[in-house]
Design a protein around this motif. Structure first.
Motif, PDB file in Angstrom:
ATOM      1  N   GLU B  12       0.845  -1.193   0.000  1.00  0.00           N
ATOM      2  CA  GLU B  12       0.000   0.000   0.000  1.00  0.00           C
ATOM      3  C   GLU B  12       0.876   1.237   0.000  1.00  0.00           C
ATOM      4  OE1 GLU B  12      -2.462  -0.354   3.453  1.00  0.00           O
ATOM      5  OE2 GLU B  12      -3.415  -2.194   2.714  1.00  0.00           O
ATOM      6  N   PHE B  13       0.477   2.235  -0.800  1.00  0.00           N
ATOM      7  CA  PHE B  13       1.091   3.563  -0.717  1.00  0.00           C
ATOM      8  C   PHE B  13       0.044   4.453  -0.062  1.00  0.00           C
ATOM      9  CE2 PHE B  13       3.253   1.853  -4.539  1.00  0.00           C
ATOM     10  CZ  PHE B  13       4.564   1.974  -4.110  1.00  0.00           C
ATOM     11  N   GLY B  14       0.245   4.818   1.174  1.00  0.00           N
ATOM     12  CA  GLY B  14      -0.789   5.579   1.869  1.00  0.00           C
ATOM     13  C   GLY B  14      -2.052   4.740   1.935  1.00  0.00           C
ATOM     14  N   ASP B  15      -3.147   5.270   1.425  1.00  0.00           N
ATOM     15  CA  ASP B  15      -4.360   4.454   1.451  1.00  0.00           C
ATOM     16  C   ASP B  15      -4.649   3.854   0.078  1.00  0.00           C
ATOM     17  OD1 ASP B  15      -5.047   6.752   0.227  1.00  0.00           O
ATOM     18  OD2 ASP B  15      -6.571   7.385   1.687  1.00  0.00           O
ATOM     19  N   PHE B  16      -3.647   3.910  -0.822  1.00  0.00           N
ATOM     20  CA  PHE B  16      -3.816   3.326  -2.144  1.00  0.00           C
ATOM     21  C   PHE B  16      -3.150   1.949  -2.189  1.00  0.00           C
ATOM     22  CE2 PHE B  16      -2.108   2.524  -6.396  1.00  0.00           C
ATOM     23  CZ  PHE B  16      -3.282   2.597  -7.133  1.00  0.00           C
ATOM     24  N   THR B  17      -3.897   0.964  -2.602  1.00  0.00           N
ATOM     25  CA  THR B  17      -3.343  -0.386  -2.678  1.00  0.00           C
ATOM     26  C   THR B  17      -2.778  -0.636  -4.065  1.00  0.00           C
ATOM     27  OG1 THR B  17      -4.960  -1.140  -1.076  1.00  0.00           O
ATOM     28  CG2 THR B  17      -3.823  -2.832  -2.347  1.00  0.00           C
ATOM     29  N   ALA B  18      -1.458  -0.730  -4.139  1.00  0.00           N
ATOM     30  CA  ALA B  18      -0.819  -0.959  -5.443  1.00  0.00           C
ATOM     31  C   ALA B  18      -0.786  -2.444  -5.757  1.00  0.00           C
ATOM     32  CB  ALA B  18       0.591  -0.382  -5.449  1.00  0.00           C
ATOM     33  N   ILE B  19      -0.553  -3.271  -4.731  1.00  0.00           N
ATOM     34  CA  ILE B  19      -0.542  -4.716  -4.924  1.00  0.00           C
ATOM     35  C   ILE B  19      -1.488  -5.348  -3.913  1.00  0.00           C
ATOM     36  CG2 ILE B  19       0.846  -6.814  -4.800  1.00  0.00           C
ATOM     37  CD1 ILE B  19       3.156  -5.318  -5.868  1.00  0.00           C
ATOM     38  N   GLY B  36       0.892  -6.927 -17.748  1.00  0.00           N
ATOM     39  CA  GLY B  36      -0.350  -6.287 -17.341  1.00  0.00           C
ATOM     40  C   GLY B  36      -0.407  -4.853 -17.826  1.00  0.00           C
ATOM     41  N   PRO B  37      -1.582  -4.267 -17.759  1.00  0.00           N
ATOM     42  CA  PRO B  37      -1.739  -2.892 -18.237  1.00  0.00           C
ATOM     43  C   PRO B  37      -1.059  -1.902 -17.300  1.00  0.00           C
ATOM     44  CG  PRO B  37      -3.755  -3.627 -17.188  1.00  0.00           C
ATOM     45  CD  PRO B  37      -2.840  -4.806 -17.207  1.00  0.00           C
ATOM     46  N   SER B  38      -0.934  -0.685 -17.743  1.00  0.00           N
ATOM     47  CA  SER B  38      -0.284   0.358 -16.961  1.00  0.00           C
ATOM     48  C   SER B  38      -0.967   0.534 -15.601  1.00  0.00           C
ATOM     49  CB  SER B  38      -0.336   1.670 -17.737  1.00  0.00           C
ATOM     50  OG  SER B  38       0.345   2.658 -17.031  1.00  0.00           O
ATOM     51  N   GLY B  39      -0.146   0.602 -14.558  1.00  0.00           N
ATOM     52  CA  GLY B  39      -0.687   0.856 -13.229  1.00  0.00           C
ATOM     53  C   GLY B  39      -1.145  -0.387 -12.485  1.00  0.00           C
ATOM     54  N   CYS B  40      -0.899  -1.584 -13.047  1.00  0.00           N
ATOM     55  CA  CYS B  40      -1.393  -2.795 -12.395  1.00  0.00           C
ATOM     56  C   CYS B  40      -0.452  -3.256 -11.282  1.00  0.00           C
ATOM     57  CB  CYS B  40      -1.581  -3.910 -13.411  1.00  0.00           C
ATOM     58  SG  CYS B  40      -0.043  -4.539 -14.061  1.00  0.00           S
ATOM     59  N   GLY B  41       0.707  -2.599 -11.155  1.00  0.00           N
ATOM     60  CA  GLY B  41       1.606  -2.932 -10.059  1.00  0.00           C
ATOM     61  C   GLY B  41       2.817  -3.775 -10.435  1.00  0.00           C
ATOM     62  N   LYS B  42       3.097  -3.905 -11.725  1.00  0.00           N
ATOM     63  CA  LYS B  42       4.241  -4.702 -12.168  1.00  0.00           C
ATOM     64  C   LYS B  42       5.551  -4.153 -11.631  1.00  0.00           C
ATOM     65  CE  LYS B  42       3.569  -3.495 -16.488  1.00  0.00           C
ATOM     66  NZ  LYS B  42       2.399  -2.623 -16.548  1.00  0.00           N
ATOM     67  N   THR B  43       5.751  -2.853 -11.867  1.00  0.00           N
ATOM     68  CA  THR B  43       7.008  -2.240 -11.439  1.00  0.00           C
ATOM     69  C   THR B  43       7.145  -2.323  -9.929  1.00  0.00           C
ATOM     70  OG1 THR B  43       7.050  -0.748 -13.322  1.00  0.00           O
ATOM     71  CG2 THR B  43       8.317  -0.083 -11.404  1.00  0.00           C
ATOM     72  N   THR B  44       6.059  -2.052  -9.231  1.00  0.00           N
ATOM     73  CA  THR B  44       6.090  -2.126  -7.773  1.00  0.00           C
ATOM     74  C   THR B  44       6.525  -3.512  -7.322  1.00  0.00           C
ATOM     75  OG1 THR B  44       4.314  -0.501  -7.716  1.00  0.00           O
ATOM     76  CG2 THR B  44       4.745  -1.704  -5.693  1.00  0.00           C
ATOM     77  N   ALA B  45       5.971  -4.551  -7.943  1.00  0.00           N
ATOM     78  CA  ALA B  45       6.336  -5.918  -7.569  1.00  0.00           C
ATOM     79  C   ALA B  45       7.823  -6.151  -7.788  1.00  0.00           C
ATOM     80  CB  ALA B  45       5.506  -6.911  -8.374  1.00  0.00           C
ATOM     81  N   ASP B 158      12.821  -4.278 -16.012  1.00  0.00           N
ATOM     82  CA  ASP B 158      11.582  -3.501 -16.004  1.00  0.00           C
ATOM     83  C   ASP B 158      11.394  -2.808 -17.344  1.00  0.00           C
ATOM     84  OD1 ASP B 158       9.325  -2.112 -15.452  1.00  0.00           O
ATOM     85  OD2 ASP B 158      10.150  -0.915 -13.825  1.00  0.00           O
ATOM     86  N   GLU B 159      10.588  -3.388 -18.200  1.00  0.00           N
ATOM     87  CA  GLU B 159      10.322  -2.851 -19.532  1.00  0.00           C
ATOM     88  C   GLU B 159      11.601  -2.347 -20.194  1.00  0.00           C
ATOM     89  OE1 GLU B 159       6.760  -0.982 -20.229  1.00  0.00           O
ATOM     90  OE2 GLU B 159       5.852  -1.464 -18.300  1.00  0.00           O
ATOM     91  N   PRO B 160      12.602  -3.231 -20.335  1.00  0.00           N
ATOM     92  CA  PRO B 160      13.897  -2.755 -20.824  1.00  0.00           C
ATOM     93  C   PRO B 160      13.865  -2.351 -22.296  1.00  0.00           C
ATOM     94  CG  PRO B 160      13.885  -5.132 -20.703  1.00  0.00           C
ATOM     95  CD  PRO B 160      12.601  -4.674 -20.091  1.00  0.00           C
TER      96      PRO B 160
END
Ligand SMILES: Nc1ncnc2c1ncn2[C@@H]1O[C@H](COP(=O)(O)OP(=O)(O)OP(=O)(O)O)[C@@H](O)[C@H]1O
Ligand SMILES: [Mg+2]
Lengths: 260, 365
Positions: B12-19, B36-45, B158-160
């Motif tokens: 979670e980032f603050g109250d936003f759940t990324a994963i 996955g599509p943009s913002g789905c949490g790939k980079t975060t993982a 990461d998306e090299p």
């Protein structure tokens, strides 16, 4: 450029160059002919050497302290605390708003406290904290620009993923890539310290600027020579900035890339 | 036992759940893509695996060792970033050498290794060049060599390739795969490009809104998407909303179609029938057709070896991939009937909120 454009450029140049040329001419005047007599007098004056080297030492110490203080700070602000950048930028304006005279009175007041060891009280180095504050805007903007030109996050993370700790990352990866900015900040600080009069004068230290002032009030031709010398120092500092800005191989430019 | 394990990662980032939750085991030497599509949490993982982010809960385990709280510079993970990651003040050679210096290798050892790696990525000739003197593709090769130089436990990318042009992208992804196989290095690859993921991976994990929708071999993901989201995201898919009728049959617009995959589903259940465009066949329909799927050809899209024919069939818009000469027989404006073999369609149960990408409908099998 248009004809009227050139006209105004010429007017501007005259405005700057005419007093300079007149001063230079005057500095070489020796009775009815020209000579280096005024310059010789300055260079032979032990006070010149003393004050010049004192200011030089103060400038170097100020630069070192400012770099040690501000490089890690600006790095950290860029890396972890970008939300504080506006605050820091605001702090930068303070030395312009708070005049040096207020600053030095404040500093003198602080140094009057008992906890300052006696031996520092007589030392001109206690001007350094004041100079660091005065130089902060120049140092900050120079460093801030340099940090904005590189991808601080990616470089830091790349370095870490390869096993480097903070010291190595800062020293081997970050510093070489912001060196241009650091040097530019250093030259600006140098010019500042070499020309700062108010604080030194009020604190009763004989630095280079107070010497210029003293000569200016007592001897006419040597004063002109000194003006030219001090002008030369400032220009050398500016040339230094131009020079480091152009060194190849240090730029953060990378070809390729794009969508991010 | 699995080599790399992401155990119930939650971030979670603050109250936003990324994963929401990612739980996956990766075998030694395996190439797993997070797609996955943009913002789905790939980079975060990926950043959690690299150590740049701490998970809110969950663990990262390599060879049975919990690395969750180990700082990134002690993890031995090679990372390749999207772009701009080479140290601009160092030559290609010095970039590759950096990690070896950190590890205190001797000069001779280092030089040998740097030489080998630059040769491996085909850049021996560019060793003395600075990053700004290299093309985007070359820069990414150097970044790859640099990450491999330290013999990392896991290679993270990461998306090299996303900043490169199409041709270089295809070339380089094949090369990454070749090197990965040759070195047998466990690899986690993040991309939003499904073609890229399907073409190089041993397994693909399709992510949506911080969750794994489906994980499996590329062919499995492509041929048997487990959720409507995966079906939609991977390739092109015709979707028909239908109701289960007799055993192995569904009803679309009141017409009955045979679909093997619908066997065993309760009669009357709302389902989604998915058909790949290459499976769908078109015939000229003269007059009243008996098929459920009749419509008018509205467009031809030339795709080289095949032509994609778009059909407006009332409620449904259909796409069928036909060889050029067959497509030519069905010009825009002609009436056609679409059909597909009974085992060519895939059936997914349709939950209450249709088309929500986060829905996790059970696979209809
Ligand atoms: N440091 C952060 N603080 C707050 N939110 C973040 C942070 N990092 C990522 N996010 C959010 O988490 C979500 C997932 O981000 P992430 O970068 O993992 O997406 P992604 O799948 O890599 O997308 P893309 O394909 O665009 O790179 C996004 O909605 C993003 O805004
Ligand atoms: Mg990303």
């Amino acid at each position: 450029m248009t004809r009227s454009g050139w006209f105004w450029v010429a007017v501007g140049l005259l405005y700057f160059l005419l007093p300079l040329a007149a001063t230079a001419e005057f500095s070489f005047k020796d009775g009815d002919s020209y000579s280096f007599a005024a310059y010789r007098e300055i260079f032979d004056d032990p006070q010149f050497r003393d004050t010049f080297f004192l200011s030089l030492k103060l400038a170097i110490v100020t630069i070192i302290v400012a770099l040690l203080l501000f490089i890690p700070t600006v790095y950290w602000v860029h890396l972890r605390l970008p939300q504080f950048r506006p605050l820091v930028q605001f702090l930068c304006a303070l030395p312009f708003v708070v005049p040096p005279i207020v600053l030095i009175v404040g500093i003198l007041y602080v140094y009057n406290y008992q906890w300052v060891p006696g031996k520092y009280l007589g030392s001109p180095y206690y001007l350094v904290p004041g100079y660091v504050v005065l130089g902060f805007p120049f140092m900050f903007f120079a460093l801030d620009n340099a940090f904005r030109a590189i991808d601080v996050h990616t470089l830091t993370e790349a370095s870490q993923s390869l096993g480097a700790g903070w010291t190595r990352t800062l020293w081997k990866v970050i510093l070489p890539n912001i060196l241009t900015g650091a040097l530019a900040g250093a030259f600006l600080t140098f010019a500042l310290v070499m020309g700062e009069f108010t604080m030194a004068s009020l604190a009763l230290f004989n630095t280079f600027p107070t010497y210029i002032n003293y000569i200016g009030q007592t001897k006419a031709n040597p004063a002109a020579a000194l003006t030219i010398i001090s002008f030369g120092i400032t220009w050398l500092a500016l040339l230094g900035i131009l020079f480091v800005g152009r060194r190849p191989g240090r730029t953060a430019v990378q070809v390729g890339g794009g969508a991010r | 036992m699995a080599y790399l394990e992401l155990e119930k990662l939650h971030k979670e980032f603050g109250d936003f759940t990324a994963i929401e939750e990612i739980d996956v085991s990766i075998q030694a030497g395996e190439f797993l893509s997070l797609l996955g599509p943009s913002g789905c949490g790939k980079t975060t993982a990926l950043r959690i695996v690299a150590g740049f982010e701490r998970p809110t809960s969950g663990r990262v385990v390599v060879e049975g060792k919990d690395l969750t709280n180990v700082p990134p510079n002690h993890r031995d993970m090679g990372m390749v970033f999207q772009a701009y990651s080479l140290f601009p003040n160092m030559t290609a050679e010095a970039n590759v050498e950096f990690g070896l210096r950190v590890r205190g290798q001797s000069g001779a050892e280092r030089r040998k290794r740097v030489e080998d790696l630059l040769e491996l990525v085909g850049l021996s000739a560019a060793a003395k060049r600075y990053p700004h003197q290299l093309s985007g593709g070359m820069q990414q090769r150097v970044a790859l060599a640099r990450a491999l130089a330290i013999e990392p436990r896991v290679l993270l990318l990461d998306e090299p390739l996303s900043a490169l042009d199409a041709k270089v992208r295809v070339q380089l992804r094949e090369e990454i795969r070749r090197l990965q196989t040759q070195l047998g290095i466990t690899t986690l690859y993040v991309t939003h490009d499904q073609e890229e993921a399907l073409s190089v991976s041993d397994r693909v994990a399709v992510l949506s809104q911080g969750q794994i929708e489906q994980i499996g071999a590329p062919a499995e993901i492509y041929n048997a998407p487990g959720t409507p989201f995966v079906a939609e995201f991977i390739g092109t898919m015709n979707r028909l909303e239908a109701t289960v009728a007799e055993e192995g049959q569904v009803q679309v617009n009141g017409m009955v179609l045979a679909v093997t995959d619908a066997r065993g589903l309760p009669r009357g259940e709302r389902v989604l029938v998915l058909i790949r465009p290459e499976i769908l066949d078109l015939q000229r329909a003269d007059g009243a057709a008996s098929s459920a799927l009749v419509g008018e050809v509205v467009a031809h899209i030339f795709l080289g070896a095949i032509t994609r024919v778009k059909v407006d069939a009332g409620e449904h818009e259909l796409s069928a991939d036909l060889p050029g000469h067959r497509a030519a027989e069905l010009p825009v404006g002609s009436q056609v009937a679409a059909s597909f073999p009974a085992d060519g369609g895939r059936v997914l149960a349709l939950s209450e909120q249709p088309e929500g990408p986060a829905e996790r409908a059970p696979a209809g099998q």
